[in-house]
Design a protein around this motif. Structure first.
Motif, PDB file in Angstrom:
ATOM      1  N   GLN A 145       0.831  -1.203   0.000  1.00  0.00           N
ATOM      2  CA  GLN A 145       0.000   0.000   0.000  1.00  0.00           C
ATOM      3  C   GLN A 145       0.867   1.255   0.000  1.00  0.00           C
ATOM      4  OE1 GLN A 145      -3.990  -1.354   2.527  1.00  0.00           O
ATOM      5  NE2 GLN A 145      -2.655   0.234   3.319  1.00  0.00           N
ATOM      6  N   ILE A 146       0.380   2.293  -0.669  1.00  0.00           N
ATOM      7  CA  ILE A 146       0.858   3.650  -0.396  1.00  0.00           C
ATOM      8  C   ILE A 146      -0.051   4.155   0.710  1.00  0.00           C
ATOM      9  CG2 ILE A 146       1.325   5.943  -1.305  1.00  0.00           C
ATOM     10  CD1 ILE A 146       1.252   4.738  -4.132  1.00  0.00           C
ATOM     11  N   ASP A 147       0.443   4.143   1.919  1.00  0.00           N
ATOM     12  CA  ASP A 147      -0.374   4.409   3.100  1.00  0.00           C
ATOM     13  C   ASP A 147      -0.100   5.826   3.586  1.00  0.00           C
ATOM     14  OD1 ASP A 147      -2.236   3.009   4.914  1.00  0.00           O
ATOM     15  OD2 ASP A 147      -0.754   3.524   6.434  1.00  0.00           O
ATOM     16  N   CYS A 148      -1.131   6.623   3.782  1.00  0.00           N
ATOM     17  CA  CYS A 148      -0.945   8.050   4.095  1.00  0.00           C
ATOM     18  C   CYS A 148      -1.948   8.518   5.144  1.00  0.00           C
ATOM     19  CB  CYS A 148      -1.121   8.898   2.837  1.00  0.00           C
ATOM     20  SG  CYS A 148      -0.078   8.416   1.448  1.00  0.00           S
ATOM     21  N   GLU A 149      -1.531   9.494   5.919  1.00  0.00           N
ATOM     22  CA  GLU A 149      -2.402  10.112   6.926  1.00  0.00           C
ATOM     23  C   GLU A 149      -1.999  11.569   7.109  1.00  0.00           C
ATOM     24  OE1 GLU A 149      -5.710   8.904   9.568  1.00  0.00           O
ATOM     25  OE2 GLU A 149      -4.661   7.995   7.873  1.00  0.00           O
ATOM     26  N   ILE A 172     -10.421   3.939 -10.906  1.00  0.00           N
ATOM     27  CA  ILE A 172      -9.932   4.155 -12.270  1.00  0.00           C
ATOM     28  C   ILE A 172     -10.315   2.941 -13.108  1.00  0.00           C
ATOM     29  CG2 ILE A 172      -7.939   4.554 -13.769  1.00  0.00           C
ATOM     30  CD1 ILE A 172      -6.483   5.845 -11.467  1.00  0.00           C
ATOM     31  N   ASN A 173     -11.065   3.185 -14.171  1.00  0.00           N
ATOM     32  CA  ASN A 173     -11.437   2.130 -15.128  1.00  0.00           C
ATOM     33  C   ASN A 173     -12.130   0.939 -14.476  1.00  0.00           C
ATOM     34  OD1 ASN A 173     -10.161   3.825 -16.897  1.00  0.00           O
ATOM     35  ND2 ASN A 173      -8.502   2.434 -17.426  1.00  0.00           N
ATOM     36  N   GLY A 174     -12.936   1.210 -13.459  1.00  0.00           N
ATOM     37  CA  GLY A 174     -13.689   0.140 -12.824  1.00  0.00           C
ATOM     38  C   GLY A 174     -12.951  -0.595 -11.724  1.00  0.00           C
ATOM     39  N   TRP A 175     -11.789  -0.101 -11.328  1.00  0.00           N
ATOM     40  CA  TRP A 175     -11.006  -0.715 -10.258  1.00  0.00           C
ATOM     41  C   TRP A 175     -10.843   0.283  -9.120  1.00  0.00           C
ATOM     42  CZ3 TRP A 175      -9.670  -5.777 -10.469  1.00  0.00           C
ATOM     43  CH2 TRP A 175      -9.718  -6.398 -11.708  1.00  0.00           C
ATOM     44  N   GLU A 176     -11.029  -0.205  -7.906  1.00  0.00           N
ATOM     45  CA  GLU A 176     -10.746   0.633  -6.738  1.00  0.00           C
ATOM     46  C   GLU A 176      -9.234   0.714  -6.568  1.00  0.00           C
ATOM     47  OE1 GLU A 176     -10.801   0.356  -1.924  1.00  0.00           O
ATOM     48  OE2 GLU A 176     -12.324  -0.805  -2.996  1.00  0.00           O
ATOM     49  N   ILE A 177      -8.699   1.910  -6.725  1.00  0.00           N
ATOM     50  CA  ILE A 177      -7.265   2.126  -6.603  1.00  0.00           C
ATOM     51  C   ILE A 177      -6.875   2.499  -5.180  1.00  0.00           C
ATOM     52  CG2 ILE A 177      -5.315   3.509  -7.433  1.00  0.00           C
ATOM     53  CD1 ILE A 177      -6.497   1.543  -9.456  1.00  0.00           C
ATOM     54  N   GLY A 178      -7.743   3.267  -4.531  1.00  0.00           N
ATOM     55  CA  GLY A 178      -7.440   3.697  -3.167  1.00  0.00           C
ATOM     56  C   GLY A 178      -8.712   4.017  -2.422  1.00  0.00           C
ATOM     57  N   GLY A 179      -8.624   3.984  -1.115  1.00  0.00           N
ATOM     58  CA  GLY A 179      -9.770   4.318  -0.288  1.00  0.00           C
ATOM     59  C   GLY A 179      -9.329   4.906   1.036  1.00  0.00           C
ATOM     60  N   GLY A 180     -10.178   5.754   1.596  1.00  0.00           N
ATOM     61  CA  GLY A 180      -9.831   6.354   2.878  1.00  0.00           C
ATOM     62  C   GLY A 180     -11.018   7.056   3.495  1.00  0.00           C
ATOM     63  N   PRO A 202      -5.575  15.133  17.378  1.00  0.00           N
ATOM     64  CA  PRO A 202      -6.043  16.132  16.414  1.00  0.00           C
ATOM     65  C   PRO A 202      -7.050  15.525  15.438  1.00  0.00           C
ATOM     66  CG  PRO A 202      -3.965  15.253  15.663  1.00  0.00           C
ATOM     67  CD  PRO A 202      -4.265  14.580  16.983  1.00  0.00           C
ATOM     68  N   PRO A 203      -7.871  16.339  14.797  1.00  0.00           N
ATOM     69  CA  PRO A 203      -8.667  15.819  13.674  1.00  0.00           C
ATOM     70  C   PRO A 203      -7.718  15.306  12.594  1.00  0.00           C
ATOM     71  CG  PRO A 203      -9.367  18.049  14.303  1.00  0.00           C
ATOM     72  CD  PRO A 203      -8.082  17.776  15.025  1.00  0.00           C
ATOM     73  N   HIS A 204      -8.050  14.157  12.002  1.00  0.00           N
ATOM     74  CA  HIS A 204      -7.141  13.597  11.012  1.00  0.00           C
ATOM     75  C   HIS A 204      -7.892  12.684  10.050  1.00  0.00           C
ATOM     76  CE1 HIS A 204      -7.105  10.762  14.442  1.00  0.00           C
ATOM     77  NE2 HIS A 204      -6.876   9.800  13.550  1.00  0.00           N
ATOM     78  N   GLY A 205      -7.251  12.388   8.959  1.00  0.00           N
ATOM     79  CA  GLY A 205      -7.833  11.509   7.951  1.00  0.00           C
ATOM     80  C   GLY A 205      -6.752  11.068   6.991  1.00  0.00           C
ATOM     81  N   GLY A 206      -7.077  10.112   6.156  1.00  0.00           N
ATOM     82  CA  GLY A 206      -6.048   9.622   5.240  1.00  0.00           C
ATOM     83  C   GLY A 206      -6.613   8.757   4.146  1.00  0.00           C
ATOM     84  N   ILE A 207      -5.706   8.056   3.507  1.00  0.00           N
ATOM     85  CA  ILE A 207      -6.057   7.220   2.366  1.00  0.00           C
ATOM     86  C   ILE A 207      -4.961   6.176   2.185  1.00  0.00           C
ATOM     87  CG2 ILE A 207      -4.851   8.611   0.618  1.00  0.00           C
ATOM     88  CD1 ILE A 207      -7.325   8.193  -1.207  1.00  0.00           C
ATOM     89  N   ALA A 208      -5.310   5.079   1.540  1.00  0.00           N
ATOM     90  CA  ALA A 208      -4.309   4.070   1.166  1.00  0.00           C
ATOM     91  C   ALA A 208      -4.572   3.642  -0.272  1.00  0.00           C
ATOM     92  CB  ALA A 208      -4.367   2.865   2.097  1.00  0.00           C
ATOM     93  N   PHE A 209      -3.526   3.682  -1.090  1.00  0.00           N
ATOM     94  CA  PHE A 209      -3.610   3.206  -2.471  1.00  0.00           C
ATOM     95  C   PHE A 209      -3.102   1.772  -2.524  1.00  0.00           C
ATOM     96  CE2 PHE A 209      -3.356   7.234  -5.307  1.00  0.00           C
ATOM     97  CZ  PHE A 209      -4.204   7.921  -4.463  1.00  0.00           C
ATOM     98  N   GLY A 210      -3.771   0.921  -3.287  1.00  0.00           N
ATOM     99  CA  GLY A 210      -3.222  -0.390  -3.590  1.00  0.00           C
ATOM    100  C   GLY A 210      -2.104  -0.213  -4.612  1.00  0.00           C
ATOM    101  N   PHE A 211      -0.866  -0.299  -4.160  1.00  0.00           N
ATOM    102  CA  PHE A 211       0.271   0.041  -5.014  1.00  0.00           C
ATOM    103  C   PHE A 211       0.427  -0.932  -6.185  1.00  0.00           C
ATOM    104  CE2 PHE A 211       4.964  -0.035  -5.814  1.00  0.00           C
ATOM    105  CZ  PHE A 211       5.047   1.216  -6.378  1.00  0.00           C
ATOM    106  N   ASP A 212       0.298  -2.238  -5.916  1.00  0.00           N
ATOM    107  CA  ASP A 212       0.416  -3.241  -6.980  1.00  0.00           C
ATOM    108  C   ASP A 212      -0.676  -3.033  -8.032  1.00  0.00           C
ATOM    109  OD1 ASP A 212       2.336  -4.884  -5.217  1.00  0.00           O
ATOM    110  OD2 ASP A 212       0.492  -4.892  -4.041  1.00  0.00           O
ATOM    111  N   ARG A 213      -1.889  -2.775  -7.547  1.00  0.00           N
ATOM    112  CA  ARG A 213      -3.018  -2.575  -8.457  1.00  0.00           C
ATOM    113  C   ARG A 213      -2.844  -1.294  -9.264  1.00  0.00           C
ATOM    114  NH1 ARG A 213      -8.766  -3.095  -5.805  1.00  0.00           N
ATOM    115  NH2 ARG A 213      -7.977  -5.206  -5.529  1.00  0.00           N
ATOM    116  N   LEU A 214      -2.367  -0.229  -8.609  1.00  0.00           N
ATOM    117  CA  LEU A 214      -2.129   1.019  -9.326  1.00  0.00           C
ATOM    118  C   LEU A 214      -1.165   0.801 -10.486  1.00  0.00           C
ATOM    119  CD1 LEU A 214      -2.322   4.128  -9.638  1.00  0.00           C
ATOM    120  CD2 LEU A 214      -0.479   4.301  -7.941  1.00  0.00           C
ATOM    121  N   CYS A 215      -0.083   0.089 -10.229  1.00  0.00           N
ATOM    122  CA  CYS A 215       0.895  -0.185 -11.297  1.00  0.00           C
ATOM    123  C   CYS A 215       0.266  -0.984 -12.428  1.00  0.00           C
ATOM    124  CB  CYS A 215       2.098  -0.941 -10.727  1.00  0.00           C
ATOM    125  SG  CYS A 215       3.121   0.020  -9.596  1.00  0.00           S
TER     126      CYS A 215
END
Length: 590
Positions: free
Chosen positions: A233-237, A478-486, A526-539
């Motif tokens: 994952q590209i994991d971010c917050e 993207i193109n019917g695939w979930e690339i990331g969610g958060g 603190p208030p916070h939020g983020g997202i994670a991309f499926g890195f293998d799927r993105l590629c």
């Protein structure tokens, strides 16, 4: 010195130079008095020439060499008389003066070339050989570039990369955990993380503000082409951010990666609510590269004596452009059987053809007049030559079934190739109902924040109210695939406890599983939020590949096995004793 140049470096300007090259024998061709060898490394291919008139002994040695032998040669660069424009080194060749076999090779079990004769299973067993093939290497080179550019973009935007633990505590939500026994704490187990979710939230509590990590995640779930038991994952917050700021930041990352790695300029990403996506496409990850949007026919199809439609919660269909004369009765029957497979579960399929001569033909023609069927065609915007395909039943099920049909027709009609259509899907439900356990589960995860207006309704006990709760959650598609969610996260202990209760946790269970996180919320989170991309799927999506395995160096097969190293495998009794583990009798016999 093994080489002065690599096998992709030499050009016409190097003619006359003495060089040393090393690599693998890719192909050899003997023409009686001359032998040609293609020498390969990760950089390319260079042609070698052995001439019996120049050095007969060297020529005879070259004739004995087999595929994948590792060679070192010395020689002079010469201009080729028969140039090969398909490769960068195609204008030159090496007149070999010295040959050294660094290592011999068995005959490979499949052809190591751009096009191979090896099936997937044999190539996975000998993955180290498959990785020598140029297309496979290029996928990993591309993956590396995307990773480097990801780090560059996030670093330039103030993110810090922090590693989080791999041995953590098992949690009941989400997919099944992989568990690891502890030798020093017999009877207790670590779990491998499905994601670093709680740790990245704790990093926000710690004040790091912007975190990212290219991180390994592990899920013990049934596999398919876009799933692996371990993935990246590209994991971010981020702290002190709104949903809009997160969407802007990671839309920026996506545009940057497509531009830097593919030279593609993506447009501004449209937004679509979860409810709208289901109503228009039957999916929360719609492929918007083509239309064929859902058309609801309840108002025109019900009340005319056709029991299947009259008793349905939803009558809905799609318009397949130009397909009326492409599908015979036999073809329609095959398509219906395809829809009736257990994987889809449709009970039947209704069609209405608007023929080129203006006539109308339908599988339910005896229940409806042509004028009534024409009203269906007009509602769908159908033209002469088009065909309606219609399903009916329970709303959620029939939308899911029609989504499968829409994608299948998109494939058959050649509408799902090429291009990139990104989309933000927003306003997801907070909860989803599970029929098997007869309770609600978190649609994303238990730490997703409900929308402020829905907080007061969280524990009303009313099923429909619970189903209507919405979250500050979002997916990149993207193109019917979930690339990331958060999502925006809960950062208040009281609200987190309320959400756990909503999900069926007792206070004791919530404290045992997540007390460390709720305790951290009491120290100024603190208030916070983020997202994670499926890195293998993105590629894989960026390169138009069908499987994330193509972008993983050593993937598992559909049974979760690494057939190259034969894992998973049994361990010996000594290790089991040290871990305090006893196997069931049927397991030892198996």
């Amino acid at each position: 010195m093994y080489r002065t140049h690599n096998c992709g470096a030499l050009r016409i300007e190097h003619v006359g130079q003495k060089v040393t090259l090393s690599g693998w024998l890719n192909k050899n061709r003997d023409y009686g008095s001359m032998t040609f060898i293609d020498l390969r490394d990760r950089y390319g291919i260079t042609q070698l020439v052995f001439n019996t008139q120049t050095n007969e002994e060297l020529y005879n040695d070259a004739k004995k060499l087999g595929r994948e032998y590792v060679l070192r040669i010395e020689g002079e660069v010469a201009e080729r008389s028969n140039k090969n424009p398909k490769i960068p080194t195609g204008e030159i060749e090496i007149l070999v003066e010295k040959l050294e076999v660094l290592n011999e090779s068995l005959t490979p079990p499949f052809t190591i070339d751009e096009e191979t004769d090896g099936g997937e299973e044999i190539r996975m067993k000998y993955r180290y050989l498959d990785l020598r093939r140029r297309p496979v290497q290029e996928n990993l080179f591309f993956r590396s570039k995307v990773a480097i550019e990801t780090r560059k973009y996030l670093s330039d935007n103030g993110f810090i990369e922090v590693e989080t633990p791999v041995l953590i505590k098992s949690t009941p939500e989400g997919a099944r955990d992989f568990v690891v026994p502890s030798r020093m704490n017999k009877g207790q187990f670590y779990a491998l993380p499905q994601s670093p979710q709680t740790f990245k939230q704790l990093l926000m509590v710690s004040g790091f503000d912007k975190y990212f990590q290219l991180v390994k995640c592990f899920r013990d779930e049934d596999l398919r082409a876009d799933r692996q038991p371990e993935f990246t994952q590209i994991d971010c917050e981020m702290s002190f951010v709104t949903q809009e700021e997160i969407l802007q930041t990671f839309e920026g990352l996506t545009k940057y990666l497509f531009k830097e790695c593919l030279g593609v300029d993506l447009p501004t990403f449209p937004r679509m609510t979860y409810d709208e996506a289901l109503k228009r496409y039957g999916s929360d990850k719609p492929d918007t590269r083509f239309g064929m949007e859902f058309v609801e026919f309840n108002d025109v199809a019900q009340g005319h004596g056709f029991p299947v439609f009259d008793s349905a919660e939803l009558v809905v269909g799609i318009c397949a452009r130009g397909q009326a004369d492409q599908y015979s009765n036999k073809d329609i029957k095959k398509l219906t059987e395809w829809m009736q497979r257990p994987q889809i579960g449709a009970k039947g399929l209704v069609y209405v053809k608007y023929n080129l001569d203006g006539s109308i033909k339908s599988s339910v023609g005896k229940f409806y007049t042509d004028a009534q069927l024409m009203s269906w065609l007009e509602k769908a915007g159908a033209q002469k030559g088009d065909m309606l395909l219609i399903l009916s039943g329970e709303t959620d099920k029939v939308r899911d079934q029609l989504n499968s049909l829409r994608l299948e027709m998109g494939d058959r009609m050649g509408l799902r190739s090429g291009g990139f259509n990104p989309l933000w899907v927003v306003d997801f439900p907070l909860l989803e109902w599970d029929e098997d356990s007869e309770r609600f589960h978190a649609m994303h995860h238990p730490f997703t924040s409900p929308k402020k207006n829905d907080i007061e309704r969280m524990l009303t006990g009313d099923h429909d109210t619970m189903k209507a709760l919405r979250a500050d959650a979002y997916d990149l598609v993207i193109n019917g695939w979930e690339i990331g969610g958060g999502s925006i996260r809960i950062f208040d202990r009281e609200l987190q406890a309320k959400n756990f209760k909503l999900l069926g946790f007792t206070e004791a269970e919530a404290e045992e599983q997540f007390g460390f996180l709720m305790g951290a919320f009491e120290y100024g989170a603190p208030p916070h939020g983020g997202i994670a991309f499926g890195f293998d799927r993105l590629c894989s999506i960026m390169k138009g590949a069908g499987s994330i395995r193509d972008f993983i160096a050593f993937p598992k097969n559909n049974q979760g096995r690494d057939v190259m190293i034969d894992a998973p495998a049994t361990i010996d009794e000594t290790q089991l004793d040290e871990l305090g583990i006893a196997l069931l009798k049927e397991q030892t016999e198996a």
